[in-house]
Design a protein around this motif. Structure first.
Motif, PDB file in Angstrom:
ATOM      1  N   GLU A 174      -8.749  -1.137  12.837  1.00  0.00           N
ATOM      2  CA  GLU A 174      -8.579  -2.398  12.112  1.00  0.00           C
ATOM      3  C   GLU A 174      -8.591  -2.144  10.601  1.00  0.00           C
ATOM      4  OE1 GLU A 174     -10.492  -6.876  11.927  1.00  0.00           O
ATOM      5  OE2 GLU A 174     -11.812  -5.167  12.260  1.00  0.00           O
ATOM      6  N   ARG A 175      -9.463  -1.245  10.165  1.00  0.00           N
ATOM      7  CA  ARG A 175      -9.515  -0.895   8.744  1.00  0.00           C
ATOM      8  C   ARG A 175      -8.198  -0.259   8.309  1.00  0.00           C
ATOM      9  NH1 ARG A 175     -13.712   0.108   4.989  1.00  0.00           N
ATOM     10  NH2 ARG A 175     -13.380   1.840   3.548  1.00  0.00           N
ATOM     11  N   TRP A 176      -7.631   0.574   9.160  1.00  0.00           N
ATOM     12  CA  TRP A 176      -6.360   1.225   8.840  1.00  0.00           C
ATOM     13  C   TRP A 176      -5.249   0.187   8.658  1.00  0.00           C
ATOM     14  CZ3 TRP A 176      -4.589   5.598   7.039  1.00  0.00           C
ATOM     15  CH2 TRP A 176      -3.241   5.936   7.202  1.00  0.00           C
ATOM     16  N   LEU A 177      -5.295  -0.889   9.453  1.00  0.00           N
ATOM     17  CA  LEU A 177      -4.272  -1.927   9.360  1.00  0.00           C
ATOM     18  C   LEU A 177      -4.461  -2.810   8.129  1.00  0.00           C
ATOM     19  CD1 LEU A 177      -4.072  -3.064  13.106  1.00  0.00           C
ATOM     20  CD2 LEU A 177      -2.389  -1.702  11.851  1.00  0.00           C
ATOM     21  N   ASN A 178      -5.713  -3.104   7.776  1.00  0.00           N
ATOM     22  CA  ASN A 178      -5.992  -4.078   6.724  1.00  0.00           C
ATOM     23  C   ASN A 178      -6.470  -3.483   5.405  1.00  0.00           C
ATOM     24  OD1 ASN A 178      -5.437  -6.333   8.477  1.00  0.00           O
ATOM     25  ND2 ASN A 178      -7.417  -5.953   9.446  1.00  0.00           N
ATOM     26  N   MET A 179      -7.021  -2.263   5.439  1.00  0.00           N
ATOM     27  CA  MET A 179      -7.563  -1.637   4.229  1.00  0.00           C
ATOM     28  C   MET A 179      -7.126  -0.171   4.140  1.00  0.00           C
ATOM     29  SD  MET A 179     -11.456  -3.211   4.365  1.00  0.00           S
ATOM     30  CE  MET A 179     -11.935  -2.500   2.789  1.00  0.00           C
ATOM     31  N   LYS A 180      -5.851   0.066   4.370  1.00  0.00           N
ATOM     32  CA  LYS A 180      -5.337   1.434   4.445  1.00  0.00           C
ATOM     33  C   LYS A 180      -5.602   2.235   3.174  1.00  0.00           C
ATOM     34  CE  LYS A 180      -1.539   2.002   6.671  1.00  0.00           C
ATOM     35  NZ  LYS A 180      -0.101   2.048   7.083  1.00  0.00           N
ATOM     36  N   SER A 181      -5.609   1.564   2.020  1.00  0.00           N
ATOM     37  CA  SER A 181      -5.804   2.280   0.754  1.00  0.00           C
ATOM     38  C   SER A 181      -7.177   2.931   0.656  1.00  0.00           C
ATOM     39  CB  SER A 181      -5.600   1.323  -0.427  1.00  0.00           C
ATOM     40  OG  SER A 181      -6.542   0.270  -0.387  1.00  0.00           O
ATOM     41  N   TYR A 182      -8.117   2.519   1.518  1.00  0.00           N
ATOM     42  CA  TYR A 182      -9.450   3.121   1.534  1.00  0.00           C
ATOM     43  C   TYR A 182      -9.570   4.244   2.565  1.00  0.00           C
ATOM     44  CZ  TYR A 182     -11.202  -0.636  -1.450  1.00  0.00           C
ATOM     45  OH  TYR A 182     -11.417  -1.495  -2.490  1.00  0.00           O
ATOM     46  N   MET A 183      -8.421   4.680   3.112  1.00  0.00           N
ATOM     47  CA  MET A 183      -8.460   5.729   4.137  1.00  0.00           C
ATOM     48  C   MET A 183      -7.453   6.845   3.883  1.00  0.00           C
ATOM     49  SD  MET A 183      -8.890   3.315   7.547  1.00  0.00           S
ATOM     50  CE  MET A 183      -9.607   4.589   8.588  1.00  0.00           C
ATOM     51  N   THR A 184      -6.679   6.716   2.819  1.00  0.00           N
ATOM     52  CA  THR A 184      -5.640   7.701   2.521  1.00  0.00           C
ATOM     53  C   THR A 184      -5.468   7.837   1.008  1.00  0.00           C
ATOM     54  OG1 THR A 184      -3.291   8.261   2.842  1.00  0.00           O
ATOM     55  CG2 THR A 184      -3.837   5.924   2.643  1.00  0.00           C
ATOM     56  N   SER A 185      -4.911   8.970   0.587  1.00  0.00           N
ATOM     57  CA  SER A 185      -4.615   9.153  -0.843  1.00  0.00           C
ATOM     58  C   SER A 185      -3.136   8.972  -1.142  1.00  0.00           C
ATOM     59  CB  SER A 185      -5.069  10.552  -1.285  1.00  0.00           C
ATOM     60  OG  SER A 185      -4.348  11.564  -0.590  1.00  0.00           O
ATOM     61  N   ARG A 186      -2.351   8.589  -0.151  1.00  0.00           N
ATOM     62  CA  ARG A 186      -0.898   8.469  -0.334  1.00  0.00           C
ATOM     63  C   ARG A 186      -0.531   7.423  -1.387  1.00  0.00           C
ATOM     64  NH1 ARG A 186       1.618  11.372   3.587  1.00  0.00           N
ATOM     65  NH2 ARG A 186       0.493  11.667   5.574  1.00  0.00           N
ATOM     66  N   MET A 187      -1.364   6.411  -1.548  1.00  0.00           N
ATOM     67  CA  MET A 187      -1.030   5.307  -2.460  1.00  0.00           C
ATOM     68  C   MET A 187      -1.749   5.401  -3.803  1.00  0.00           C
ATOM     69  SD  MET A 187      -0.982   2.204   0.335  1.00  0.00           S
ATOM     70  CE  MET A 187      -2.282   2.856   1.367  1.00  0.00           C
ATOM     71  N   TRP A 188      -2.436   6.496  -4.054  1.00  0.00           N
ATOM     72  CA  TRP A 188      -3.146   6.630  -5.328  1.00  0.00           C
ATOM     73  C   TRP A 188      -2.166   6.734  -6.492  1.00  0.00           C
ATOM     74  CZ3 TRP A 188      -7.387  10.896  -4.282  1.00  0.00           C
ATOM     75  CH2 TRP A 188      -8.300  10.400  -3.345  1.00  0.00           C
ATOM     76  N   PRO A 189      -2.329   5.934  -7.533  1.00  0.00           N
ATOM     77  CA  PRO A 189      -1.460   6.066  -8.713  1.00  0.00           C
ATOM     78  C   PRO A 189      -1.827   7.331  -9.497  1.00  0.00           C
ATOM     79  CG  PRO A 189      -3.186   4.448  -9.122  1.00  0.00           C
ATOM     80  CD  PRO A 189      -3.315   4.843  -7.675  1.00  0.00           C
ATOM     81  N   GLU A 190      -0.936   7.758 -10.395  1.00  0.00           N
ATOM     82  CA  GLU A 190      -1.187   8.972 -11.178  1.00  0.00           C
ATOM     83  C   GLU A 190      -2.305   8.769 -12.191  1.00  0.00           C
ATOM     84  OE1 GLU A 190       2.226  10.679 -12.961  1.00  0.00           O
ATOM     85  OE2 GLU A 190       3.356  10.833 -11.088  1.00  0.00           O
ATOM     86  N   VAL A 191      -2.435   7.550 -12.699  1.00  0.00           N
ATOM     87  CA  VAL A 191      -3.489   7.264 -13.673  1.00  0.00           C
ATOM     88  C   VAL A 191      -4.215   5.988 -13.282  1.00  0.00           C
ATOM     89  CG1 VAL A 191      -2.330   8.418 -15.596  1.00  0.00           C
ATOM     90  CG2 VAL A 191      -1.919   5.972 -15.193  1.00  0.00           C
ATOM     91  N   LYS A 192      -5.443   5.865 -13.776  1.00  0.00           N
ATOM     92  CA  LYS A 192      -6.266   4.699 -13.481  1.00  0.00           C
ATOM     93  C   LYS A 192      -7.022   4.305 -14.752  1.00  0.00           C
ATOM     94  CE  LYS A 192      -8.271   4.386  -9.461  1.00  0.00           C
ATOM     95  NZ  LYS A 192      -7.888   3.064  -8.905  1.00  0.00           N
ATOM     96  N   LYS A 193      -7.174   3.017 -14.973  1.00  0.00           N
ATOM     97  CA  LYS A 193      -7.900   2.532 -16.142  1.00  0.00           C
ATOM     98  C   LYS A 193      -9.369   2.317 -15.785  1.00  0.00           C
ATOM     99  CE  LYS A 193      -7.955  -1.196 -19.579  1.00  0.00           C
ATOM    100  NZ  LYS A 193      -7.343  -2.478 -20.003  1.00  0.00           N
ATOM    101  N   GLY A 194     -10.266   2.820 -16.631  1.00  0.00           N
ATOM    102  CA  GLY A 194     -11.689   2.643 -16.401  1.00  0.00           C
ATOM    103  C   GLY A 194     -12.176   1.301 -16.910  1.00  0.00           C
ATOM    104  N   LYS A 195     -13.098   0.687 -16.178  1.00  0.00           N
ATOM    105  CA  LYS A 195     -13.679  -0.587 -16.581  1.00  0.00           C
ATOM    106  C   LYS A 195     -15.197  -0.485 -16.564  1.00  0.00           C
ATOM    107  CE  LYS A 195      -9.869  -3.445 -14.805  1.00  0.00           C
ATOM    108  NZ  LYS A 195      -9.513  -4.558 -13.884  1.00  0.00           N
ATOM    109  N   GLY A 196     -15.849  -1.410 -17.267  1.00  0.00           N
ATOM    110  CA  GLY A 196     -17.298  -1.420 -17.281  1.00  0.00           C
ATOM    111  C   GLY A 196     -17.869  -0.154 -17.875  1.00  0.00           C
ATOM    112  N   ILE A 197     -18.748   0.505 -17.152  1.00  0.00           N
ATOM    113  CA  ILE A 197     -19.389   1.722 -17.634  1.00  0.00           C
ATOM    114  C   ILE A 197     -18.414   2.897 -17.710  1.00  0.00           C
ATOM    115  CG2 ILE A 197     -20.140   2.629 -15.396  1.00  0.00           C
ATOM    116  CD1 ILE A 197     -22.831   3.332 -16.757  1.00  0.00           C
TER     117      ILE A 197
END
Length: 550
Positions: free
Chosen positions: A120-143
């Motif tokens: 169920e997690r794979w169907l609804n929260m796939k981005s938390y189980m694979t690195s295929r969708m990781w962008p090249e850069v990420k912006k930091g927030k907070g700390i």
């Protein structure tokens, strides 16, 4: 404006003298500035120049430059350590050349505990189980933000963000065949640290292992293991923990339901099943305490007394994730609010013996990576101030439950062996037991070094007040046991705004009291005023009076 031009001139001067080398990055047009400390020496004391450059960063920000370098994606060198689906695990990094402080942050995102919940997690929260969708850069927030206004104390630190793709609260250690999921959260942390050692972590002064939600739980579960790893790879680096919104209760649900979906399954049942699926790594000290139920160690108040490494706990008293796991549902009934109130009381009880804690009475979840993280306050002290004071404290000022217990045993043994029962033995309040002559010499050496550095800072700051200073009363403000005394959700003025689940309108504290079932007349009687006066009173003033009464 003249100040801006002057500071920018200093920056240009460094570039011309070769103190800085600009290297273009693929972060959308930004550039990293690499500082050569040796080439800065002809200009003066390198430490003073670095301090000035930090002021440059702040001033340039005020001058209107809003571009900050992003965190850049890097995959692990060890390709056998993977996400759930077998894709390469990795991290995002932004170096701050010249800084010796490192923050490694563990992302949160719940967990799955059996094949059904993981599918169920794979169907609804796939981005938390694979690195295929990781962008090249990420912006930091907070700390993790590079903006000195959003992140006044840590903007110039080496930042590492580890995406959560193992679904195991960062404790798994099993690699499965391709047709099933792997759970390698604990191994991912270990491999990231190994990869960072040659990138400058080996010469760091301090490593802060931080995380939110499942990442906060991951901090508690991995902190001593990371400390032991660093003791082998980089023994001079001090390790500290910072766990946000990962301190869960193993309590009864409001309305028990079958354990099928991860978000509605009782926390105890989900962890009990998950620890076997993940082959979860439980710290030995805690495992010995819960031999028959090692899954209990995933709950902060049970794990904390066994920790050897200093950790700061950030926890809303009325945590939304806890309330979701307790299956309360949208809180619109009196009974639901009463249950939430009881959860807050239980949470407060479990935090009383924590030496470093920030617990506002808010109905929310996750604070460290929110832009308002440095505005939220308890007893007039903001989270940012409290963490900064705490982590800058000497070893003698920090306390860790397991070490305090061991120190008491050492003290007792010393008094017994000396035969001086009536004599007072001075016990340190440190995180590292002091029982040998070598350790005592090291302690004295550190004390002398601190005094020397303190005198040097006084001379340098004579006649001026630093912008990063916490003020004249910094010692008084340096409090790190901050738990809201008021008893109701959202009674803290600095809490994030709460919204009605049906109308999406903002709700204030008085609206919440009405939801609890309190009528206006009872509030008026409690405050000793008539109804007309109460109804015409400003809500903020009324809130202040009510919170003083509780």
């Amino acid at each position: 404006m003249l100040m801006c031009y002057s500071l920018c001139f200093l920056w240009i001067l460094l570039l011309k003298t070769g103190g800085c080398n600009s290297s273009t990055t693929n972060n959308g047009g930004g550039a990293d500035i690499m500082l050569d400390i040796a080439k800065m020496s002809p200009l003066g004391d390198p430490e003073e120049i670095l301090a000035a450059l930090r002021q440059v960063a702040k001033a340039v920000h005020r001058c209107g430059i809003k571009e900050y370098p992003n965190l850049k994606r890097v995959f692990l060198t060890n390709k056998t350590v993977t996400c759930n689906d077998g894709t390469s695990a990795g991290y995002y990094i932004r170096k701050a050349f010249g800084s010796s402080k490192w923050i490694i942050f563990l992302e949160g995102g719940w967990f799955c505990f059996d094949q059904t919940s993981c599918r169920e997690r794979w169907l609804n929260m796939k981005s938390y189980m694979t690195s295929r969708m990781w962008p090249e850069v990420k912006k930091g927030k907070g700390i993790l933000s590079w903006d000195p206004e959003e992140n006044p104390y840590y903007f110039y630190s080496n930042m590492v963000y580890i995406p959560y793709c193992s679904s195991d609260s960062w404790t798994g250690s099993i690699k499965n065949p391709k047709d099933s999921f792997s759970f390698m959260g604990s191994l991912i942390i270990e491999e990231v640290i190994k990869d960072l050692i040659p990138q400058g972590l080996v010469i760091a002064s301090k490593l802060i292992l931080a995380g939110s939600s499942a990442g906060g739980t991951g901090v508690l579960m991995n902190l001593d293991r990371v400390s032991d790893l660093m003791a082998r790879l980089a023994p001079s680096v001090k390790v500290r923990g910072l766990a946000d919104s990962g301190w869960f209760l193993d309590n009864e649900q409001y309305e028990p339901v079958p354990c099928v979906k991860a978000h509605s399954c009782a926390p105890t049942e989900g962890i009990r099943r998950g620890i076997d699926l993940w082959q979860g790594q439980v710290p030995e000290d805690c495992r010995r305490q819960y031999r028959d139920e090692p899954w209990r160690c995933y709950f902060g108040y049970r794990m904390y007394p066994t920790l050897r490494t200093p950790v700061y706990i950030v926890q809303y008293l009325f945590d939304e994730a806890q309330i979701t796991a307790n299956n309360v549902g949208p809180p619109v009934k009196k009974e639901q609010w009463r249950f939430i109130h009881e959860v807050g009381n239980e949470m407060k009880k479990t935090l009383q013996n924590v030496s470093a804690v920030f617990a506002p009475a808010c109905l929310s979840h996750i604070l460290l990576t929110k832009s308002e993280w440095q505005k939220t306050a308890v007893n007039g002290v903001t989270l940012a101030q409290s963490i900064y004071c705490w982590e800058r404290g000497s070893d003698e000022e920090l306390q860790c439950p397991l070490v305090r217990q061991r120190l008491k045993k050492i003290s007792k043994a010393v008094r017994k062996s000396s035969g001086n029962v009536a004599g007072k033995v001075e016990m340190p309040l440190g995180d590292d037991p002091v029982g040998t002559k070598a350790a005592k010499r090291l302690k004295n050496k550190k004390r002398r070094r601190r005094k020397k550095n303190k005198r040097r800072r006084r001379r340098k700051n004579k006649g001026k007040r630093g912008k990063r200073s916490l003020g004249k009363n910094s010692k008084r403000l340096c409090k790190h046991h901050l738990i809201d005394s008021c008893a109701w959700p959202q009674c803290n003025f600095s809490c994030p705004k709460l919204r009605n689940p049906f109308t999406d309108e903002e709700m204030d504290f008085i609206d919440l009291l009405m939801q609890f079932g309190l009528d206006v007349s009872s509030i008026a009687n409690a405050l000793g005023m008539d109804m007309e006066t109460l109804q015409s009173m400003d809500h903020d003033v009324l809130m202040q009076m009510l919170t003083q009464q509780t």
